[in-house]
Write a protein that holds these residues in place. Structure first.
Motif, PDB file in Angstrom:
ATOM      1  N   PHE A  42      17.295 -65.776  20.154  1.00 35.08           N
ATOM      2  CA  PHE A  42      17.616 -64.910  21.292  1.00 35.08           C
ATOM      3  C   PHE A  42      16.548 -63.847  21.572  1.00 35.08           C
ATOM      4  N   GLY A  43      15.515 -63.798  20.706  1.00 34.73           N
ATOM      5  CA  GLY A  43      14.455 -62.826  20.904  1.00 34.73           C
ATOM      6  C   GLY A  43      14.905 -61.392  20.756  1.00 34.73           C
ATOM      7  N   LEU A  44      15.946 -61.164  19.995  1.00 33.40           N
ATOM      8  CA  LEU A  44      16.508 -59.824  19.821  1.00 33.40           C
ATOM      9  C   LEU A  44      16.250 -59.332  18.405  1.00 33.40           C
ATOM     10  N   ASP A  45      15.859 -58.097  18.283  1.00 33.90           N
ATOM     11  CA  ASP A  45      15.708 -57.481  16.972  1.00 33.90           C
ATOM     12  C   ASP A  45      16.991 -56.752  16.599  1.00 33.90           C
ATOM     13  N   PHE A  46      17.466 -57.047  15.414  1.00 34.55           N
ATOM     14  CA  PHE A  46      18.701 -56.401  14.956  1.00 34.55           C
ATOM     15  C   PHE A  46      18.479 -55.891  13.547  1.00 34.55           C
ATOM     16  N   ASP A  47      18.717 -54.625  13.359  1.00 33.82           N
ATOM     17  CA  ASP A  47      18.556 -54.005  12.049  1.00 33.82           C
ATOM     18  C   ASP A  47      19.867 -54.128  11.280  1.00 33.82           C
ATOM     19  N   THR A  48      19.847 -54.817  10.150  1.00 29.20           N
ATOM     20  CA  THR A  48      21.081 -55.013   9.379  1.00 29.20           C
ATOM     21  C   THR A  48      21.656 -53.695   8.881  1.00 29.20           C
ATOM     22  N   ALA A  49      20.859 -52.650   8.875  1.00 30.22           N
ATOM     23  CA  ALA A  49      21.371 -51.337   8.458  1.00 30.22           C
ATOM     24  C   ALA A  49      22.424 -50.813   9.427  1.00 30.22           C
ATOM     25  N   GLU A  50      22.491 -51.407  10.620  1.00 35.47           N
ATOM     26  CA  GLU A  50      23.500 -50.995  11.591  1.00 35.47           C
ATOM     27  C   GLU A  50      24.901 -51.479  11.185  1.00 35.47           C
ATOM     28  N   LEU A  51      24.954 -52.461  10.314  1.00 38.54           N
ATOM     29  CA  LEU A  51      26.241 -53.005   9.872  1.00 38.54           C
ATOM     30  C   LEU A  51      26.822 -52.144   8.758  1.00 38.54           C
ATOM     31  N   PRO A  52      28.129 -52.043   8.666  1.00 33.60           N
ATOM     32  CA  PRO A  52      28.738 -51.306   7.549  1.00 33.60           C
ATOM     33  C   PRO A  52      28.262 -51.871   6.215  1.00 33.60           C
ATOM     34  N   ASP A  53      27.693 -51.024   5.384  1.00 35.43           N
ATOM     35  CA  ASP A  53      27.140 -51.405   4.084  1.00 35.43           C
ATOM     36  C   ASP A  53      25.985 -52.397   4.199  1.00 35.43           C
ATOM     37  N   GLY A  54      25.454 -52.597   5.409  1.00 35.72           N
ATOM     38  CA  GLY A  54      24.368 -53.545   5.599  1.00 35.72           C
ATOM     39  C   GLY A  54      24.785 -54.981   5.390  1.00 35.72           C
ATOM     40  N   GLU A  55      26.091 -55.247   5.499  1.00 38.45           N
ATOM     41  CA  GLU A  55      26.607 -56.592   5.221  1.00 38.45           C
ATOM     42  C   GLU A  55      27.329 -57.165   6.437  1.00 38.45           C
ATOM     43  N   LEU A  56      27.283 -58.500   6.523  1.00 39.04           N
ATOM     44  CA  LEU A  56      28.073 -59.215   7.539  1.00 39.04           C
ATOM     45  C   LEU A  56      29.254 -59.891   6.833  1.00 39.04           C
ATOM     46  N   LEU A  57      29.228 -61.203   6.701  1.00 38.33           N
ATOM     47  CA  LEU A  57      30.341 -61.951   6.108  1.00 38.33           C
ATOM     48  C   LEU A  57      29.808 -62.949   5.088  1.00 38.33           C
ATOM     49  N   SER A  58      30.632 -63.280   4.116  1.00 35.49           N
ATOM     50  CA  SER A  58      30.238 -64.300   3.143  1.00 35.49           C
ATOM     51  C   SER A  58      30.591 -65.688   3.678  1.00 35.49           C
ATOM     52  N   ILE A  59      29.882 -66.682   3.171  1.00 38.67           N
ATOM     53  CA  ILE A  59      30.125 -68.082   3.534  1.00 38.67           C
ATOM     54  C   ILE A  59      30.018 -68.910   2.255  1.00 38.67           C
ATOM     55  N   ASP A  60      30.924 -69.871   2.103  1.00 40.37           N
ATOM     56  CA  ASP A  60      30.886 -70.770   0.957  1.00 40.37           C
ATOM     57  C   ASP A  60      30.506 -72.168   1.428  1.00 40.37           C
ATOM     58  N   ASN A  61      29.422 -72.692   0.909  1.00 42.59           N
ATOM     59  CA  ASN A  61      29.003 -74.061   1.201  1.00 42.59           C
ATOM     60  C   ASN A  61      29.286 -74.915  -0.026  1.00 42.59           C
ATOM     61  N   MET A  62      30.081 -75.990   0.168  1.00 40.63           N
ATOM     62  CA  MET A  62      30.490 -76.818  -0.954  1.00 40.63           C
ATOM     63  C   MET A  62      30.185 -78.282  -0.690  1.00 40.63           C
ATOM     64  N   SER A  63      29.918 -79.000  -1.768  1.00 42.48           N
ATOM     65  CA  SER A  63      29.772 -80.444  -1.720  1.00 42.48           C
ATOM     66  C   SER A  63      30.683 -81.032  -2.791  1.00 42.48           C
ATOM     67  N   LEU A  64      31.646 -81.848  -2.370  1.00 43.29           N
ATOM     68  CA  LEU A  64      32.615 -82.433  -3.302  1.00 43.29           C
ATOM     69  C   LEU A  64      33.340 -83.566  -2.603  1.00 43.29           C
ATOM     70  N   ASN A  65      34.040 -84.400  -3.372  1.00 41.40           N
ATOM     71  CA  ASN A  65      34.846 -85.422  -2.723  1.00 41.40           C
ATOM     72  C   ASN A  65      36.306 -84.968  -2.633  1.00 41.40           C
ATOM     73  N   THR A  66      37.090 -85.682  -1.870  1.00 38.54           N
ATOM     74  CA  THR A  66      38.461 -85.255  -1.585  1.00 38.54           C
ATOM     75  C   THR A  66      39.413 -85.468  -2.748  1.00 38.54           C
ATOM     76  N   HIS A  67      38.905 -86.024  -3.851  1.00 42.20           N
ATOM     77  CA  HIS A  67      39.750 -86.238  -5.027  1.00 42.20           C
ATOM     78  C   HIS A  67      39.493 -85.187  -6.108  1.00 42.20           C
ATOM     79  N   THR A  68      38.828 -84.114  -5.717  1.00 43.09           N
ATOM     80  CA  THR A  68      38.588 -82.991  -6.613  1.00 43.09           C
ATOM     81  C   THR A  68      39.720 -81.983  -6.456  1.00 43.09           C
ATOM     82  N   GLY A  69      40.190 -81.434  -7.560  1.00 41.55           N
ATOM     83  CA  GLY A  69      41.299 -80.487  -7.478  1.00 41.55           C
ATOM     84  C   GLY A  69      42.598 -81.188  -7.077  1.00 41.55           C
ATOM     85  N   THR A  70      43.632 -80.415  -6.820  1.00 37.47           N
ATOM     86  CA  THR A  70      44.918 -80.996  -6.424  1.00 37.47           C
ATOM     87  C   THR A  70      44.789 -81.601  -5.036  1.00 37.47           C
ATOM     88  N   HIS A  71      45.113 -82.878  -4.929  1.00 35.11           N
ATOM     89  CA  HIS A  71      44.923 -83.588  -3.664  1.00 35.11           C
ATOM     90  C   HIS A  71      45.987 -84.665  -3.499  1.00 35.11           C
TER      91      HIS A  71
END
Length: 260
Positions: A42-71
């Motif tokens: 977008f050609g926009l400069d954004f200073d992360t210091a503008e965010l509360p605590d300099g943080e946005l949101l967490s994200i979890d990226n996982m790789s597994l099959n559907t037979h992992t855990g209770t299924h």
């Protein structure tokens, strides 16, 4: 109302036969990534210091099959053809939700040492012991104690499953969902293959799954804490599967519901 969580966690730090990876993008990393995307796209400069605590949101990226855990295994997991209906086994996203919110009962087989296979006589004797007559569409749960091995290789080799007679026995009662705290509703792979090598009887090859090619039902695998249930029946199990289009299984957060 009292809820008892019967689900096992998906934990990338524990041993699994198929690798599980879990990459956590921290809130700080998320903020830096957003700032980079804003500049590049977008050609926009954004200073992360503008965010509360300099943080946005967490994200979890996982790789597994559907037979992992209770299924929950869908009929399409058992094979590509069905000996009922239109001949096409249904996927997890096509099954009726009311199959997965039903009265349930638990059968205690913690006294049986694995690897081993349960028969119809074993099921009938345990039902007689607890004094319960299952109703059509009840959910049957097998308490084998296998969850004590969770996180180790023994969880995948030292459990008990159902033979063909036991599986047919439960399905003949009108049951559509059978659950277990073990890795599989069948006996361990090694136990099955040793039995086949000794008998050459194809009927010993994964009967609790292959019967599903001719009789439509689902199974819940890798439950936990069935020993925490205060009564063997008189509760509802809620185990709605995650809706994954075209999948042969879906994860579930299974919970026993006891009304006051």
């Amino acid at each position: 109302m009292r809820l008892i969580d019967l689900s096992s966690s998906i934990d990338a730090s524990q041993w699994e036969p198929e690798p599980v990876s879990h990459e956590i993008v921290t809130p700080a990393e998320g903020a830096a990534h957003m700032a980079k995307e804003m500049r590049e796209h977008f050609g926009l400069d954004f200073d992360t210091a503008e965010l509360p605590d300099g943080e946005l949101l967490s994200i979890d990226n996982m790789s597994l099959n559907t037979h992992t855990g209770t299924h929950i295994d869908a009929p399409s997991h058992y094979g590509s053809r069905a000996g009922y209906g239109d001949g096409r086994p249904r996927n997890i996203d096509e099954l009726p939700l009311d199959w997965f919110h039903r009265p349930a009962f638990v059968l205690d087989f913690t006294g049986v040492e694995g690897p081993a296979t349960l028969t119809a006589d074993d099921i009938a004797k345990e039902l007689a012991r607890i004094g319960y007559q299952p109703q059509p569409m009840d959910i049957a749960l097998l308490h084998t104690g296998a969850d004590r091995f969770k996180g180790s290789q023994a969880f995948f080799t030292d459990f008990i499953g159902l033979d063909a007679s036991a599986t047919h026995f439960l399905l003949d009662l009108g049951i559509k969902v059978i659950g277990t705290d073990a890795f599989s509703l069948d006996a361990p792979f090694g136990h099955i293959l040793r039995g086949y090598a000794a008998t050459k009887d194809q009927g010993v090859l994964w009967p609790a799954h292959f019967i599903g090619r001719d009789r439509e039902f689902c199974q819940i695998e890798r439950l936990e804490r069935l020993g925490d249930l205060p009564e063997p029946y008189g509760f509802t199990l809620s185990c709605l599967p995650v809706k994954i289009a075209g999948a042969g299984a879906g994860w579930t957060r299974a919970a026993a519901i006891f009304e006051d």
